[in-house]
Design an enzyme around this catalytic site. Structure first.
Site, PDB file in Angstrom:
ATOM      1  N   THR A   1      -8.692   6.351  -1.804  1.00 48.61           N
ATOM      2  CA  THR A   1     -10.045   5.816  -1.947  1.00 48.61           C
ATOM      3  C   THR A   1     -11.046   6.931  -1.666  1.00 48.61           C
ATOM      4  OG1 THR A   1      -9.811   5.029   0.333  1.00 48.61           O
ATOM      5  CG2 THR A   1      -9.574   3.395  -1.420  1.00 48.61           C
TER       6      THR A   1
ATOM      7  N   LYS B   1       0.521  14.476   1.159  1.00 47.99           N
ATOM      8  CA  LYS B   1      -0.847  14.760   0.696  1.00 47.99           C
ATOM      9  C   LYS B   1      -1.048  16.258   0.466  1.00 47.99           C
ATOM     10  CE  LYS B   1      -2.945  10.679   2.948  1.00 47.99           C
ATOM     11  NZ  LYS B   1      -3.836  10.048   1.959  1.00 47.99           N
TER      12      LYS B   1
ATOM     13  N   LYS C   1      -8.580  13.832   4.740  1.00 50.24           N
ATOM     14  CA  LYS C   1      -7.709  12.672   4.711  1.00 50.24           C
ATOM     15  C   LYS C   1      -6.694  12.859   5.823  1.00 50.24           C
ATOM     16  CE  LYS C   1      -6.703  13.711   0.352  1.00 50.24           C
ATOM     17  NZ  LYS C   1      -6.680  12.492  -0.417  1.00 50.24           N
ATOM     18  N   ARG C   2      -5.899  11.825   6.134  1.00 49.17           N
ATOM     19  CA  ARG C   2      -4.844  11.995   7.113  1.00 49.17           C
ATOM     20  C   ARG C   2      -3.993  13.207   6.729  1.00 49.17           C
ATOM     21  NH1 ARG C   2      -4.372   8.033  11.348  1.00 49.17           N
ATOM     22  NH2 ARG C   2      -2.371   9.026  11.713  1.00 49.17           N
TER      23      ARG C   2
ATOM     24  N   HIS D   1       0.797  -1.229   0.000  1.00 45.24           N
ATOM     25  CA  HIS D   1       0.000   0.000   0.000  1.00 45.24           C
ATOM     26  C   HIS D   1       0.828   1.277   0.000  1.00 45.24           C
ATOM     27  CE1 HIS D   1      -3.952  -1.869   0.897  1.00 45.24           C
ATOM     28  NE2 HIS D   1      -3.205  -2.780   1.495  1.00 45.24           N
TER      29      HIS D   1
ATOM     30  N   LYS E   1     -14.827   8.211  -3.375  1.00 42.20           N
ATOM     31  CA  LYS E   1     -16.053   8.514  -2.629  1.00 42.20           C
ATOM     32  C   LYS E   1     -16.618   9.878  -3.024  1.00 42.20           C
ATOM     33  CE  LYS E   1     -14.295   5.482   0.891  1.00 42.20           C
ATOM     34  NZ  LYS E   1     -13.662   5.275   2.190  1.00 42.20           N
TER      35      LYS E   1
HETATM   36  C1  4GP Z   1      -3.031   3.771   2.161  1.00 44.04           C
HETATM   37  C2  4GP Z   1      -2.417   4.505   0.975  1.00 44.04           C
HETATM   38  O1  4GP Z   1      -1.701   5.629   1.444  1.00 44.04           O
HETATM   39  C3  4GP Z   1      -3.547   4.954   0.050  1.00 44.04           C
HETATM   40  O2  4GP Z   1      -3.006   5.554  -1.082  1.00 44.04           O
HETATM   41  C4  4GP Z   1      -4.390   3.739  -0.354  1.00 44.04           C
HETATM   42  O3  4GP Z   1      -5.521   4.144  -1.038  1.00 44.04           O
HETATM   43  C5  4GP Z   1      -4.826   2.956   0.881  1.00 44.04           C
HETATM   44  O4  4GP Z   1      -3.714   2.611   1.674  1.00 44.04           O
HETATM   45  C6  4GP Z   1      -5.560   1.684   0.514  1.00 44.04           C
HETATM   46  O5  4GP Z   1      -4.822   0.939  -0.403  1.00 44.04           O
HETATM   47  N1  4GP Z   1      -2.037   3.383   3.121  1.00 44.04           N
HETATM   48  C7  4GP Z   1      -2.328   3.383   4.444  1.00 44.04           C
HETATM   49  C8  4GP Z   1      -1.251   2.940   5.353  1.00 44.04           C
HETATM   50  O6  4GP Z   1      -3.414   3.721   4.880  1.00 44.04           O
HETATM   51  O7  4GP Z   1      -1.500   2.896   6.581  1.00 44.04           O
HETATM   52  O8  4GP Z   1      -0.165   2.606   4.856  1.00 44.04           O
HETATM   53  N1  PLP Z   2     -10.129   7.851   6.566  1.00 40.99           N
HETATM   54  C1  PLP Z   2     -11.447   7.751   6.388  1.00 40.99           C
HETATM   55  C2  PLP Z   2     -12.368   7.872   7.562  1.00 40.99           C
HETATM   56  C3  PLP Z   2     -11.963   7.552   5.100  1.00 40.99           C
HETATM   57  O1  PLP Z   2     -13.285   7.452   4.924  1.00 40.99           O
HETATM   58  C4  PLP Z   2     -11.062   7.459   4.020  1.00 40.99           C
HETATM   59  C5  PLP Z   2     -11.576   7.264   2.695  1.00 40.99           C
HETATM   60  O2  PLP Z   2     -11.308   6.351   2.013  1.00 40.99           O
HETATM   61  C6  PLP Z   2      -9.696   7.568   4.262  1.00 40.99           C
HETATM   62  C7  PLP Z   2      -9.268   7.775   5.544  1.00 40.99           C
HETATM   63  C8  PLP Z   2      -8.699   7.533   3.148  1.00 40.99           C
HETATM   64  O3  PLP Z   2      -8.691   8.742   2.464  1.00 40.99           O
HETATM   65  P1  PLP Z   2      -7.680   9.066   1.289  1.00 40.99           P
HETATM   66  O4  PLP Z   2      -7.897   8.031   0.239  1.00 40.99           O
HETATM   67  O5  PLP Z   2      -8.098  10.416   0.832  1.00 40.99           O
HETATM   68  O6  PLP Z   2      -6.314   9.047   1.860  1.00 40.99           O
END
Ligand code: 4GP
Ligand code: PLP
Length: 839
Positions: A673, A571, A565-566, A374, A677
């Protein structure tokens, strides 16, 4: 042959008996009984939470038969099962989702209203299980929903953290972390199964011996033992009878705790041991933070993986299977490297406990696991100091060495005399302090590796896993992420769902491609009007929420520009902040500046130890304070930081957005993701060519997407040439003015120090090329503003964004995993008549 994934779509039929029937009378009776017999309350002294609990049990009662039938059928039919192994599940609240999937919402609403309560109040009472950090954990939750909906036999294995991701409050503009006590009022969705507890060992030392046949064996004398107790949560699919299990492990002291204390007389010592045991599943670790040296985290990972593998082996043997066929019965997906120690653990179980020959065990192990990567960020690739690994898992370190020796022997044959290749591929990082590289263990010990978006997978092949790709051609494949249309459209955007139902029916809930039918309506002015009406109502609802909770007035007619997002430098929330400051500076220079009114919405948590991310939050809240209160600004700009980004809060943000900010440095966001959404709810994206943005743009059409910024190869090239951020600052007057305004203390009550660390980092290093992309971003934002003024055309683009999101359903993603990786078939579940107890 290709599996059939048509959901059987059996009409939802709960068994009509006096326990689980669906008539108004039975439901009200069930609700009252649960309040009385489970919560032990009368309506007179019940709290809102008591009512929520009673209702949750009433729904759970109607889910249990599906769940038990699913488990029984999987056993009886001896089907192949997917085990999703993930240290995180960011589930979001269950109640509303279960009502949707079971098709019970209307009946339950009527029953609750008949008692004078409000269903929405009870739904709002649920404390969400925040057992994940962000994208990766939320993906696991979407995948569990799709696995059940597609009737694929599956178990989700994970950790039952006592404290999930911290709650975020904003005080004086700074993030404050608050312990997430999600279990304090009880969790009605889980069922403990103490009778299926297993033991996990840690520490100690190993000893070689020869068995009666003279064969060489290793005995592990562990330092301590911990008990893993499973807690099961049923995950019902959408309008099917399948309800798969999410099995989360809780660490406890072993059974003989009291006995030991009695024998040694060291009662307090024994209590300490008990506490140490329970610590293992105490708290979820935040990501984006240096994990190095956090022994407890490795213990967590090993704990849940060992529990899960023992559980799988037990079930397989109980069903009469032989371990020789373990990999035929089970496949385990490693959600990132967090569970990668499973490779060594399965080897230990097969070789040490079940006395397999190494080669045979290795063959089974490699055919069991598949690994999802990831992240491309080097600092996020897990590696454990050898010393720590060996102290906690002495036997596993030996196994890792043995795997590595045999692996490197093969590599040596392939790359005659090329020590460089050996060092790159080795499971042990030998430069400086020595580490176990978990991604390498996962690559070597699995039969498939995948990235989570096309670009990410390409970059994995070129870069991070280049040598593995050369060694194992074809093993790395792409599985672009997806999100469940149930939660992320039907549940979170009921107004749009109603419009869709009326216009194109509701097939899209299980066949998201059906949204394409909306394209027939883009030229229908009446439909566009209604589409806008939905967005407007969602924006009004958010405005009311912001007014009530944050005491800020926002204009529902302004463009809602949302980045949630985080908080992370890659980002680039600070790029967004610089744009806001540039607009504000423009207004200050020319109070009549013609600026399209915007509301900038931010939300997101920063890892508690991530200094720069916390400062970015402070920057945003400081800008908000000034901008929102400056009479020169009038209605033109508002900045809102919504605290405590989680699934619950996100569900009111996505539907209200006009513009989705997906502005990571190209090559850094594996997929994203959230981007999916937003688009599903009709937001347009401003974004870089990164992660799944690339594919979203392909699907929705370049003309319906605001692209800007350097591409991944350009980023790489610029860095190779020697990137000098200060040159951009010097040569771009708008950028200079923007940065200088922040540096002057304008947003910090004259404090010129507050943002120095942030600005210094940008001017000196700017690792994520914020300054290099600034002008392109500002220009793209101008295009956004212009486009928003053409209301009809904006609406067209918005409709087309939703209409073309079919690809990004997690159902599509899971079908691909099932077909290309797991080779599993769905099994429709029959509901057998009412349960007869005590015949
Ligand atoms: C996240 C990635 O940063 C994000 O791009 C991806 O959409 C998501 O995984 C699901 O594949 N990574 C994390 C992490 O949340 O904790 O490494
Ligand atoms: N945190 C929450 C509560 C979410 O709903 C999402 C959406 O997928 C994420 C984190 C991840 O967001 P992003 O894909 O923009 O990093």
């Amino acid at each position: 042959d290709t599996p059939q994934f048509e959901a059987s779509q059996s009409d939802i039929c709960c068994i009509e008996d006096d326990r689980t029937g669906l008539s108004l009378e039975t439901l009200v009776r069930g609700f009252a009984d649960n309040l009385f017999y489970v919560q032990g309350k009368y309506p007179g002294n019940a709290t809102l939470n008591d009512y929520y609990m009673a209702l949750a049990y009433t729904v759970r009662d109607r889910l249990l038969q599906r769940w038990l039938n699913t488990i029984q059928s999987h056993l009886r039919e001896d089907v192949r099962v997917v085990c999703y192994m993930s240290a995180e599940y960011l589930l979001g609240p269950h109640l509303a989702n279960n009502l949707l999937n079971l098709g019970l919402e209307e009946q339950i609403r009527r029953a609750v209203e008949a008692t004078g309560l409000s269903l929405d109040d009870l739904i709002a009472q649920e404390e969400e299980p925040g057992l994940g950090n962000g994208g990766l954990g939320r993906l696991a939750a979407c995948y569990m929903d799709s696995l059940s909906t597609l009737e694929i036999p599956a178990v989700g294995y994970g950790i039952r953290y006592e404290f999930g991701i911290f709650d975020q409050a904003i005080r004086n503009g700074w993030q404050v972390e608050i312990t997430d006590k999600w279990l304090q009022l009880g969790n009605p969705w889980e069922i403990a199964r103490p009778e299926e507890a297993v033991e996990v060992k840690l520490g100690g030392y190993t000893e070689v011996y020869h068995n009666s046949q003279g064969a060489y064996r290793v005995h592990w004398h562990p330092g301590r033992t911990i008990k893993g107790v499973p807690y099961d949560t049923p995950i019902p699919g959408y309008r099917v009878n399948t309800a798969n299990t999410l099995r989360l492990w809780k660490a406890e002291a072993p059974q003989d705790f009291d006995f030991q204390a009695f024998n040694t007389g060291d009662y307090y010592g024994a209590v300490k041991q008990k506490i140490l045991s329970e610590n293992i599943t105490k708290v979820l670790y935040p990501n984006d933070e240096q994990i190095e040296g956090k022994e407890l985290r490795l213990a967590q990972q090993y704990f849940f993986v060992s529990c899960s593998l023992q559980d799988m082996i037990r079930m397989h043997l109980n069903a009469g299977g032989s371990l020789e066929t373990f990999h035929q019965k089970y496949t385990a997906q490693l959600n990132d490297t967090h569970p990668a120690v499973a490779v060594a653990e399965l080897m230990r179980l097969l070789v040490d406990v079940h006395h397999f020959q190494w080669d045979k065990a290795w063959d089974i192990t490699r055919k069991t696991f598949a690994y999802t990567n990831h992240t491309l960020l080097p600092e996020a690739l897990e590696k454990w100091p050898l010393e720590l690994f060996g102290r906690l898992l002495p036997r596993h370190l030996e196994i890792v060495y043995e795997i590595n020796n045999r692996f490197l022997d093969r590599v040596r044959v392939k790359y005659l005399g090329d020590e460089g290749h050996l060092a790159h591929l080795s499971l042990i990082d030998e430069q400086g302090e020595r580490y176990v590289r978990m991604a390498h263990l996962a690559c070597v010990g699995s039969y498939a590796i995948n990235g989570v978006a096309a670009l990410h997978t390409e970059l994995l092949k070129q870069d991070v896993l280049h040598d593995f790709n050369e060694l194992y051609p074809g093993k790395i494949q792409n599985k672009t992420n997806g999100v469940t249309p149930r939660r992320w459209l039907a549940l979170c955007n009921p107004r749009l769902t109603d419009l869709l139902r009326e216009t194109i029916g509701e097939d899209w809930l299980v066949h998201l491609d059906q949204l394409r039918k909306l394209e027939f309506f883009v030229d229908d002015a009446g439909f566009r009007e209604r589409w806008r009406g939905v967005k407007q109502a969602n924006k009004q609802a958010l405005s009311a929420y912001v007014r009530e909770h944050l005491n800020i007035d926002i204009d529902p007619n302004s463009l809602f520009d949302v980045q949630i997002k985080r908080i992370h430098e890659y980002k680039r929330q600070h790029l967004n902040a610089l744009h806001i400051v540039s607009l504000y500076a423009q207004i200050k220079l020319d109070p009549n500046a013609d600026i399209v009114p915007r509301t900038f919405v931010f939300a997101g948590k920063a890892a508690p130890g991530y200094f720069m991310a916390k400062r970015i939050i402070k920057l945003i809240t400081s800008i908000a304070d000034i901008v929102n209160n400056d009479p020169d600004v009038g209605e033109r700009l508002r900045v809102v930081f919504v605290p405590d980004y989680n699934v619950t809060n996100s569900q009111r943000l996505y539907p209200a957005a006009n513009l989705s900010e997906q502005i990571s440095t190209a090559g850094k966001e594996a997929s994203g993701t959230g981007n999916m959404k937003f688009a599903l709810s009709g937001a347009l994206t401003i974004g870089t060519l990164d992660g799944a943005n690339v594919e979203i743009r392909e699907e929705v059409g370049a003309e319906n997407f605001f692209l800007f910024g350097l591409t991944a190869p350009e980023v790489k090239q610029l860095k190779q040439q020697g990137y000098r951020p200060r040159d951009y600052y010097k040569s771009n007057p708008l950028l200079k003015e923007t940065i200088d305004l922040i540096a002057s203390g304008y947003f910090s009550h004259g404090d010129r120090e507050l943002f120095v660390p942030l600005l210094d980092s940008l001017l000196k290093y700017d690792p994520f090329l914020v300054l290099a992309d600034f002008q392109a971003y500002v220009d793209a934002q101008k295009r956004v503003s212009a486009a928003y003024c053409d209301t009809e055309n904006w609406t067209r683009m918005s409709i087309l964004n939703s209409a073309r999101m079919g690809k990004f359903s997690s159902d599509r993603a899971i079908r691909e995993y099932a077909r290309d990786i797991w080779k599993v078939q769905p099994l429709p579940i029959e509901l057998e008549g009412s349960v007869e107890f005590f015949e």
